[in-house]
Design an enzyme around this catalytic site. Structure first.
Site, PDB file in Angstrom:
ATOM      1  N   CYS A   7       0.867  -1.185   0.000  1.00 29.05           N
ATOM      2  CA  CYS A   7       0.000   0.000   0.000  1.00 29.05           C
ATOM      3  C   CYS A   7       0.902   1.232   0.000  1.00 29.05           C
ATOM      4  O   CYS A   7       2.079   1.131  -0.345  1.00 29.05           O
ATOM      5  CB  CYS A   7      -0.988  -0.022   1.168  1.00 29.05           C
ATOM      6  SG  CYS A   7      -0.265   0.170   2.807  1.00 29.05           S
ATOM      7  N   ASN A  10       2.384   1.419   4.366  1.00 37.48           N
ATOM      8  CA  ASN A  10       2.599   0.149   5.057  1.00 37.48           C
ATOM      9  C   ASN A  10       2.257   0.241   6.549  1.00 37.48           C
ATOM     10  O   ASN A  10       2.904  -0.355   7.394  1.00 37.48           O
ATOM     11  CB  ASN A  10       4.030  -0.347   4.855  1.00 37.48           C
ATOM     12  CG  ASN A  10       4.253  -1.804   5.259  1.00 37.48           C
ATOM     13  OD1 ASN A  10       5.342  -2.144   5.721  1.00 37.48           O
ATOM     14  ND2 ASN A  10       3.272  -2.662   5.102  1.00 37.48           N
ATOM     15  N   CYS A  12      -1.473   0.542   7.313  1.00 40.24           N
ATOM     16  CA  CYS A  12      -2.898   0.205   7.417  1.00 40.24           C
ATOM     17  C   CYS A  12      -3.257  -0.991   6.542  1.00 40.24           C
ATOM     18  O   CYS A  12      -3.383  -2.109   7.025  1.00 40.24           O
ATOM     19  CB  CYS A  12      -3.786   1.402   7.047  1.00 40.24           C
ATOM     20  SG  CYS A  12      -3.816   2.707   8.289  1.00 40.24           S
ATOM     21  N   ARG A  13      -3.429  -0.757   5.251  1.00 38.89           N
ATOM     22  CA  ARG A  13      -3.977  -1.791   4.366  1.00 38.89           C
ATOM     23  C   ARG A  13      -3.051  -2.979   4.160  1.00 38.89           C
ATOM     24  O   ARG A  13      -3.482  -4.130   4.295  1.00 38.89           O
ATOM     25  CB  ARG A  13      -4.353  -1.176   3.013  1.00 38.89           C
ATOM     26  CG  ARG A  13      -5.457  -0.152   3.109  1.00 38.89           C
ATOM     27  CD  ARG A  13      -5.656   0.575   1.805  1.00 38.89           C
ATOM     28  NE  ARG A  13      -4.494   1.421   1.511  1.00 38.89           N
ATOM     29  CZ  ARG A  13      -4.276   2.040   0.365  1.00 38.89           C
ATOM     30  NH1 ARG A  13      -5.133   1.889  -0.628  1.00 38.89           N
ATOM     31  NH2 ARG A  13      -3.219   2.791   0.190  1.00 38.89           N
ATOM     32  N   SER A  14      -1.805  -2.740   3.800  1.00 37.09           N
ATOM     33  CA  SER A  14      -0.930  -3.882   3.501  1.00 37.09           C
ATOM     34  C   SER A  14      -0.588  -4.707   4.743  1.00 37.09           C
ATOM     35  O   SER A  14      -0.595  -5.940   4.661  1.00 37.09           O
ATOM     36  CB  SER A  14       0.318  -3.460   2.721  1.00 37.09           C
ATOM     37  OG  SER A  14       1.070  -2.490   3.402  1.00 37.09           O
ATOM     38  N   ASP A 111      -8.118   3.744   1.554  1.00 36.01           N
ATOM     39  CA  ASP A 111      -7.146   3.882   2.626  1.00 36.01           C
ATOM     40  C   ASP A 111      -7.836   4.396   3.894  1.00 36.01           C
ATOM     41  O   ASP A 111      -8.240   5.551   3.969  1.00 36.01           O
ATOM     42  CB  ASP A 111      -6.041   4.848   2.203  1.00 36.01           C
ATOM     43  CG  ASP A 111      -4.853   4.831   3.142  1.00 36.01           C
ATOM     44  OD1 ASP A 111      -5.002   4.368   4.298  1.00 36.01           O
ATOM     45  OD2 ASP A 111      -3.776   5.290   2.724  1.00 36.01           O
TER      46      ASP A 111
END
Length: 142
Positions: A7, A10, A12-14, A111
């Site tokens: 993301c 690095n 939150c999402r990934s 995000d």
């Protein structure tokens, strides 16, 4: 199979995708990274850790790192959280490298650092992770 989720920062999402996949498929080699380097060394964002923990996913041991061109050699599959991440990843592709880069979901995973909707992002990631596992299984069967 070695998979890296990518993301922007690095945090939150990934890392959430890495954590969800670790829970679903502990036999895979998994990592996560960000296209930007602002948060290198940081733990995942607190509200994302809290949302993941409520779903039984522990992100506390993860630390942010920046995606590099070496990741094309170190992983069998690179999974981007949105179209912009994918484009940023592709700009780093070494000449001649064939490592697949694909999106996590059919649409961009928003995000939650900006939207503040950590639960919606996690739901989308969980659903996409299950589809990704089916895809991986089908690749192995070929």
């Amino acid at each position: 199979m070695r998979i890296v989720f990518v993301c922007l920062g690095n945090i939150c999402r990934s890392p959430a995708a890495e954590g969800v996949m670790r829970k679903l498929a502990p036999d895979l080699t998994l990592d996560s990274a960000g296209t930007g380097g602002w948060h290198v060394g940081d733990a995942p964002y607190g509200p994302m850790q809290d949302a993941a923990k409520r779903r039984g996913v522990d992100l506390s041991q993860l630390k942010a790192r920046q995606f590099t061109s070496a990741d094309f050699e170190n992983f069998d599959l690179i999974v981007a959280m949105d179209q912009q991440n994918k484009a940023d990843i592709e700009r780093l592709r070494p000449a001649g490298n064939q490592t697949p880069v694909q999106l996590m979901a059919d649409t961009d995973v928003s995000d939650p650092y900006y939207t503040r909707d950590f639960d919606a992002a996690l739901t989308m990631i969980e659903e996409a992770a299950k589809r990704l596992l089916v895809d991986i299984s089908q690749r192995r069967d070929r």
